[in-house]
Design a protein around this motif. Structure first.
Motif, PDB file in Angstrom:
ATOM      1  N   VAL A 168       0.847  -1.183   0.000  1.00 20.37           N
ATOM      2  CA  VAL A 168       0.000   0.000   0.000  1.00 20.37           C
ATOM      3  C   VAL A 168       0.884   1.234   0.000  1.00 20.37           C
ATOM      4  N   VAL A 169       0.612   2.151  -0.921  1.00 17.66           N
ATOM      5  CA  VAL A 169       1.305   3.434  -0.968  1.00 17.66           C
ATOM      6  C   VAL A 169       0.268   4.515  -0.707  1.00 17.66           C
ATOM      7  N   LYS A 170       0.549   5.416   0.232  1.00 20.83           N
ATOM      8  CA  LYS A 170      -0.407   6.470   0.554  1.00 20.83           C
ATOM      9  C   LYS A 170       0.318   7.658   1.173  1.00 20.83           C
ATOM     10  N   PRO A 171      -0.329   8.811   1.211  1.00 19.24           N
ATOM     11  CA  PRO A 171       0.288   9.961   1.869  1.00 19.24           C
ATOM     12  C   PRO A 171       0.539   9.662   3.345  1.00 19.24           C
ATOM     13  N   ALA A 172       1.682  10.120   3.850  1.00 13.89           N
ATOM     14  CA  ALA A 172       1.990   9.907   5.260  1.00 13.89           C
ATOM     15  C   ALA A 172       1.008  10.636   6.160  1.00 13.89           C
ATOM     16  N   ARG A 173       0.421  11.712   5.645  1.00 10.15           N
ATOM     17  CA  ARG A 173      -0.634  12.408   6.381  1.00 10.15           C
ATOM     18  C   ARG A 173      -1.710  12.800   5.386  1.00 10.15           C
ATOM     19  N   SER A 177      -8.952   8.765   1.417  1.00 11.08           N
ATOM     20  CA  SER A 177      -8.375   7.853   0.418  1.00 11.08           C
ATOM     21  C   SER A 177      -7.663   8.581  -0.720  1.00 11.08           C
ATOM     22  N   GLU A 178      -7.508   9.899  -0.592  1.00 13.71           N
ATOM     23  CA  GLU A 178      -6.851  10.651  -1.662  1.00 13.71           C
ATOM     24  C   GLU A 178      -5.375  10.255  -1.745  1.00 13.71           C
ATOM     25  N   GLY A 179      -4.945   9.876  -2.946  1.00 11.27           N
ATOM     26  CA  GLY A 179      -3.548   9.530  -3.165  1.00 11.27           C
ATOM     27  C   GLY A 179      -3.155   8.141  -2.724  1.00 11.27           C
ATOM     28  N   ALA A 180      -4.090   7.323  -2.257  1.00 10.05           N
ATOM     29  CA  ALA A 180      -3.761   5.979  -1.771  1.00 10.05           C
ATOM     30  C   ALA A 180      -3.874   4.960  -2.896  1.00 10.05           C
ATOM     31  N   HIS A 181      -2.971   3.957  -2.883  1.00 12.81           N
ATOM     32  CA  HIS A 181      -2.948   2.941  -3.929  1.00 12.81           C
ATOM     33  C   HIS A 181      -2.585   1.591  -3.326  1.00 12.81           C
ATOM     34  N   VAL A 182      -3.254   0.538  -3.784  1.00 14.08           N
ATOM     35  CA  VAL A 182      -2.801  -0.822  -3.553  1.00 14.08           C
ATOM     36  C   VAL A 182      -2.033  -1.229  -4.804  1.00 14.08           C
ATOM     37  N   VAL A 183      -0.753  -1.559  -4.644  1.00  9.27           N
ATOM     38  CA  VAL A 183       0.151  -1.770  -5.777  1.00  9.27           C
ATOM     39  C   VAL A 183       0.518  -3.248  -5.855  1.00  9.27           C
ATOM     40  N   ASN A 184       0.332  -3.828  -7.033  1.00  7.14           N
ATOM     41  CA  ASN A 184       0.488  -5.277  -7.186  1.00  7.14           C
ATOM     42  C   ASN A 184       1.796  -5.724  -7.818  1.00  7.14           C
ATOM     43  N   ALA A 201      -1.133  15.756  -2.156  1.00  5.54           N
ATOM     44  CA  ALA A 201      -1.421  14.957  -0.966  1.00  5.54           C
ATOM     45  C   ALA A 201      -0.161  14.382  -0.331  1.00  5.54           C
ATOM     46  N   TYR A 202       0.931  14.313  -1.112  1.00  4.92           N
ATOM     47  CA  TYR A 202       2.162  13.700  -0.610  1.00  4.92           C
ATOM     48  C   TYR A 202       3.142  14.702  -0.001  1.00  4.92           C
ATOM     49  N   ARG A 203       2.701  15.912   0.256  1.00  7.81           N
ATOM     50  CA  ARG A 203       3.617  16.923   0.782  1.00  7.81           C
ATOM     51  C   ARG A 203       4.225  16.521   2.128  1.00  7.81           C
ATOM     52  N   ALA A 204       3.486  15.772   2.934  1.00  8.13           N
ATOM     53  CA  ALA A 204       3.989  15.372   4.251  1.00  8.13           C
ATOM     54  C   ALA A 204       4.782  14.066   4.197  1.00  8.13           C
ATOM     55  N   GLY A 384     -17.794  21.462 -15.143  1.00  9.54           N
ATOM     56  CA  GLY A 384     -16.857  21.165 -16.216  1.00  9.54           C
ATOM     57  C   GLY A 384     -17.458  20.272 -17.274  1.00  9.54           C
ATOM     58  N   ASP A 385     -16.758  20.173 -18.398  1.00  7.63           N
ATOM     59  CA  ASP A 385     -17.242  19.369 -19.518  1.00  7.63           C
ATOM     60  C   ASP A 385     -17.003  17.878 -19.328  1.00  7.63           C
ATOM     61  N   MET A 386     -16.008  17.539 -18.506  1.00  5.70           N
ATOM     62  CA  MET A 386     -15.666  16.136 -18.287  1.00  5.70           C
ATOM     63  C   MET A 386     -15.803  15.788 -16.812  1.00  5.70           C
ATOM     64  N   ILE A 387     -16.159  14.533 -16.548  1.00  6.97           N
ATOM     65  CA  ILE A 387     -16.132  14.001 -15.184  1.00  6.97           C
ATOM     66  C   ILE A 387     -14.837  13.208 -15.040  1.00  6.97           C
ATOM     67  N   PRO A 388     -13.953  13.608 -14.128  1.00  7.11           N
ATOM     68  CA  PRO A 388     -12.689  12.875 -13.986  1.00  7.11           C
ATOM     69  C   PRO A 388     -12.905  11.523 -13.331  1.00  7.11           C
ATOM     70  N   PRO A 389     -11.968  10.598 -13.510  1.00  3.14           N
ATOM     71  CA  PRO A 389     -12.104   9.298 -12.852  1.00  3.14           C
ATOM     72  C   PRO A 389     -12.046   9.444 -11.338  1.00  3.14           C
ATOM     73  N   CYS A 390     -12.864   8.699 -10.654  1.00  2.00           N
ATOM     74  CA  CYS A 390     -12.947   8.765  -9.194  1.00  2.00           C
ATOM     75  C   CYS A 390     -11.875   7.864  -8.588  1.00  2.00           C
ATOM     76  N   ARG A 391     -10.960   8.462  -7.842  1.00  3.03           N
ATOM     77  CA  ARG A 391      -9.920   7.685  -7.171  1.00  3.03           C
ATOM     78  C   ARG A 391      -9.782   8.077  -5.707  1.00  3.03           C
ATOM     79  N   GLY A 392     -10.725   8.863  -5.189  1.00  4.03           N
ATOM     80  CA  GLY A 392     -10.750   9.260  -3.784  1.00  4.03           C
ATOM     81  C   GLY A 392     -12.157   9.686  -3.428  1.00  4.03           C
ATOM     82  N   ASN A 393     -12.423   9.841  -2.136  1.00  3.93           N
ATOM     83  CA  ASN A 393     -13.792  10.128  -1.701  1.00  3.93           C
ATOM     84  C   ASN A 393     -14.361  11.397  -2.319  1.00  3.93           C
TER      85      ASN A 393
END
Length: 431
Positions: A168-173, A177-184, A201-204, A384-393
């Protein structure tokens, strides 16, 4: 704006409760404080309201609040301190309530400065710094999850070589779920690290952890006057194509009484080891195959989104009233919650970037078919004209809330409504 409460016979004198939040959805908490007879002050944060498209002015909060102060950015410690000190000088503060992650620590710092009981500032900061939280819990013998803060791909790859994939890779703070990933695998890991410089999100720092397997649950517990309140264990669902993204919750969780007690005991031990002192806390964990809970993250604030409403729908009562009473450090006599129903929420967003539809399709069919089991169904597209992919709450555009006496039926109805709504929209959604 002012309102006057005249204490009824047997009531204590009104106390002064200060809410610091940018969530208009906290209006029920303001109402609970007024119902309890207290003077209510609200400190808002305009920049965050605007960034999250929150329209506080259209919410019903005004009739429950005596005084309102609007700051540009309530996370600015100096600006918040000046405001709170002026409020405290005019009418001494008896209790603070902060329901947003980014505001708990600054409120805690100021509360300690002026001598008002609140969550311990150092403990709240440690809870939000995920690696520090794990280190404290490891020293207490409560957490054995392997983890490291890394600066780039090579360090992360070396960690993963030692633990094995997935990791799991995610922001330290961070939160939501913003910026979090399960990496295979190494290829996915390289892709994630290629994107981290562009992600605020990874500034910390960047935290990498071993992957925990099991059932994903959360415990909601209160703590006042050194006494724990066992409020709820909920079960969580995630999107199988991006496991770090939560897609919903059911309250209460479908677990045994023994598992419930084990989860609550673990949550209390975690909160105690951090020394959080006072508050209502949201503790996420994984129940492993051995039945033992392991921490995912500790949030030093009440559960977010619509979950307090799910608690009420499931028969748990008014958690916002408990929140106010806890933060006034009252002695609360209350046993474990006895639920009568299962309340389920499912959130959904776009699985891939898609053009924004011209309009929201009619949703009346859901009420006609599911009746009283359907509590709410909302679809609100971002600008906006596009809906971005959802990867966080924050990427969700839809939500359905269902309540039913049968757990399986509650979950099935919610998932059916999401599926059928996606079909009407003509797009693939996260679910």
């Amino acid at each position: 704006m002012t309102s006057e409460h005249i204490p009824r016979s047997g009531e204590t004198a009104p106390r002064h409760v200060v809410f610091v939040t940018w969530k208009a959805g906290n209006a029920p908490a303001f109402e609970a404080a007024r119902r309890l007879g207290h003077h209510v002050t609200l400190i808002r944060s305009l920049s965050m309201e605007r960034s999250q498209n929150i329209d506080f002015e259209s919410s019903p909060y005004t009739k429950y609040v005596d005084r309102v102060h609007v700051l540009h950015d309530a996370t600015d410690l100096d600006a918040l301190r000046r405001c709170v000190r002026a409020v405290h000088e005019e009418r001494p503060v008896d209790g603070f309530v902060a329901t947003v992650d980014a505001l708990v620590v600054p409120v805690a710092v100021i509360a300690e400065e002026i001598g008002v009981p609140f969550t311990d500032a150092r403990a709240a900061a440690a809870a939000k710094q995920k690696d520090r939280c794990r280190d404290i819990l490891a020293a207490a013998g409560l957490d054995s999850t392997r983890h490291a803060v890394v600066t780039g791909f090579e360090e992360a790859a070396a960690f993963a070589a030692g633990t094995g994939y997935p990791v799991v890779v995610k922001p330290a703070r961070g939160s939501g779920s913003e910026g979090a990933h399960v990496v295979n695998g190494p290829g996915e890991l390289r892709e994630v690290f290629a994107a981290t410089p562009r992600n605020a999100a990874y500034r910390a720092g960047i935290l990498i952890e071993e992957y925990l397997r099991g059932r994903f649950v959360s415990a909601e517990i209160g703590l006042a006057q050194g006494r724990f309140l066992r409020l709820a264990v909920s079960e969580r669902s995630t999107w199988d194509r991006h496991e770090a993204l939560e897609t919903g919750t059911t309250i209460p969780a479908g677990i045994t009484a023994e598992e419930h007690d084990r989860v609550m005991e673990y949550a209390e031990a975690v909160v105690g080891a951090l020394g959080l002192r006072l508050g209502v806390f949201h503790v996420e964990m994984m129940i492993g195959a051995d039945g033992q809970p392991r921490l995912i993250e500790l949030n030093p604030r009440i559960m977010g989104s619509c979950l307090p409403n799910l608690f009420r729908l499931a028969g748990g009562g008014d958690i916002f009233e408990l929140l106010v009473r806890v933060h006034l450090n009252e002695r609360i006599e209350r046993g474990p919650t006895e639920f009568t129903h299962y309340a389920t929420v499912r959130w959904f967003g776009a699985a891939h970037a898609v053009p924004r539809p011209d309009r929201v399709p009619g949703l009346g069919w859901a009420t006609a078919e599911y009746g009283d089991s359907l509590h709410a169904l909302t679809v609100r597209f971002p600008d906006g004209d596009m809906i971005p992919p959802c990867r966080g709450n924050l990427g969700n555009f839809g939500e359905v809330q269902v309540v039913h006496a049968d757990r399986t039926v509650s979950i099935r109805i919610a998932e059916d409504i999401v599926r059928r709504t996606a079909d009407l929209l003509g797009m693939e959604v996260t679910r």
